[in-house]
Design a protein around this motif. Sequence first.
Motif, short mmCIF file in Angstrom:
data_model
loop_
_atom_site.label_atom_id
_atom_site.label_comp_id
_atom_site.label_asym_id
_atom_site.label_seq_id
_atom_site.Cartn_x
_atom_site.Cartn_y
_atom_site.Cartn_z
N GLN A 39 54.77 10.26 73.98
CA GLN A 39 54.16 10.60 72.69
C GLN A 39 54.63 9.65 71.58
OE1 GLN A 39 55.05 14.51 71.19
NE2 GLN A 39 53.61 14.34 69.50
N GLN A 42 53.17 6.11 72.04
CA GLN A 42 51.76 6.04 71.66
C GLN A 42 51.61 5.98 70.14
OE1 GLN A 42 49.04 5.63 73.57
NE2 GLN A 42 47.88 5.47 71.67
N THR A 45 52.72 2.58 68.92
CA THR A 45 51.75 1.54 69.27
C THR A 45 50.62 1.51 68.26
OG1 THR A 45 52.28 1.71 71.61
CG2 THR A 45 50.14 0.76 71.06
N ASN A 46 50.18 2.68 67.83
CA ASN A 46 49.09 2.77 66.85
C ASN A 46 49.54 2.44 65.43
OD1 ASN A 46 47.32 3.55 68.88
ND2 ASN A 46 47.70 5.72 68.53
#
Length: 124
Positions: A39, A42, A45-46
Amino acid sequence: MTGTVQFNGDRIIVPSIQAQYNREFVTASGILPIFATPQTQQQATNNPLTISMNDLNVDLAGLYQGGVSGNAVITGTALSPNLGGTIRLSDGKILVGGTEAAPTSKPANTTTANATPSTQSPID
């Protein structure tokens, strides 16, 4: 310096930080996981932790005098960070061995990912 940093259990969230350096601004925002979980990875990364600077007038005594622009991106985790991004030097002087080198006439681009310190021989 103004801004907010939130420690949210397994990640550091920086909605916005702004600091003034020689009348110009350095900003930072994004997410840096403390531990690598699917989680947090992710989310990072964004929205990776990014430090931005635009046309800073920098005077690092004995090292460099001139303009600095670009972005530094910190990925990975707080316990094992990876540094990347692009930093541009312009209209400046790089001081080598206590003497002035030729002024920079056009921007020098440096992109670094997974930077590891190294020993280099002096430039003649």
